[in-house]
Scaffold this motif. Structure first.
Motif, short mmCIF file in Angstrom:
data_model
loop_
_atom_site.label_atom_id
_atom_site.label_comp_id
_atom_site.label_asym_id
_atom_site.label_seq_id
_atom_site.Cartn_x
_atom_site.Cartn_y
_atom_site.Cartn_z
N ASP A 125 35.03 45.27 29.10
CA ASP A 125 34.66 43.92 29.22
C ASP A 125 33.43 43.60 29.69
N ARG A 166 30.94 32.50 29.17
CA ARG A 166 31.48 33.30 28.09
C ARG A 166 31.55 32.45 26.72
N THR A 167 31.43 33.19 25.58
CA THR A 167 31.50 32.49 24.31
C THR A 167 32.29 33.49 23.31
N SER A 168 32.40 33.01 22.05
CA SER A 168 33.17 33.86 21.33
C SER A 168 32.00 34.48 20.57
N GLY A 169 32.37 35.75 20.11
CA GLY A 169 31.42 36.49 19.31
C GLY A 169 30.91 37.73 20.08
N ASP A 170 29.64 38.21 19.94
CA ASP A 170 29.10 39.19 20.26
C ASP A 170 27.97 38.92 21.73
N THR A 171 28.03 37.72 21.96
CA THR A 171 27.21 37.28 22.95
C THR A 171 28.00 37.34 24.41
N SER A 190 32.41 32.96 33.91
CA SER A 190 33.49 32.13 33.08
C SER A 190 32.80 31.21 32.17
#
Length: 172
Positions: A97, A135-140, A132
């Protein structure tokens, strides 16, 4: 038909070969200085954070204490975010993570980006909130800035002053 003398042809050949060799040397030197990745040994990671602190282009990227790449670009993103592109060695395995901590790496002002596992973050409430939020969705990847030495010194000075006040009160 008239032919050029052989010595003239030979000197033209030498001049042409010299220009060609110098051009190749200059191009190679520029690519080496820019640390161009011609063999595809680097992969790119995108990091989103609110601030970059003192991080600059070319600063190292460290994973488990080992230099594994460098910061390749820093740009303003949408809605007040800062987007960094990290170039890291393709062979490096990321933590399960991954998050990116931007921090001073020495007392002399050098900074680095450290990729670590989110479970190993310090128990700092503000730091965890910043991670927190980024955080994003995807590869970032999510990123945050750790307090630098100057901020820590200021806080330590304030704590020392508070301890001195408490000691004075205890004596009274």
């Amino acid at each position: 038909t008239r032919f050029m003398p052989t010595s003239r042809r030979a000197s033209d050949f030498v001049v042409g070969a010299t220009v060609l060799v110098v051009t190749i040397v200059v191009i190679t030197a520029v690519l080496w200085l820019k640390q161009a990745d011609l063999r595809g040994k680097t992969r790119h990671l995108v990091v989103r954070t609110r601030d970059v602190g003192g991080v600059a282009l070319g600063n190292p990227v460290v994973i488990r204490g080992v230099r594994s790449g460098q910061i390749e670009s820093i740009a303003l993103g949408e809605r007040g975010w800062v987007v960094l592109t990290l170039g890291i060695d393709r062979d490096v395995t990321l933590p399960s993570d991954p998050v990116v901590l931007l921090a001073a790496s020495s007392l002399f002002g050098e900074w680095q980006a450290t990729i670590t596992d989110a479970t190993g973050l310090p128990a700092d409430r503000e730091l965890r909130a910043a991670i927190s939020e980024s955080r994003t969705s995807g590869d970032t990847l999510a990123g945050a800035v750790l307090p630098d030495i100057a901020q820590l010194t200021t806080v330590a000075g304030r704590i020392a002053g508070d301890i001195a006040q408490v000691a004075d009160r205890v004596q009274v």
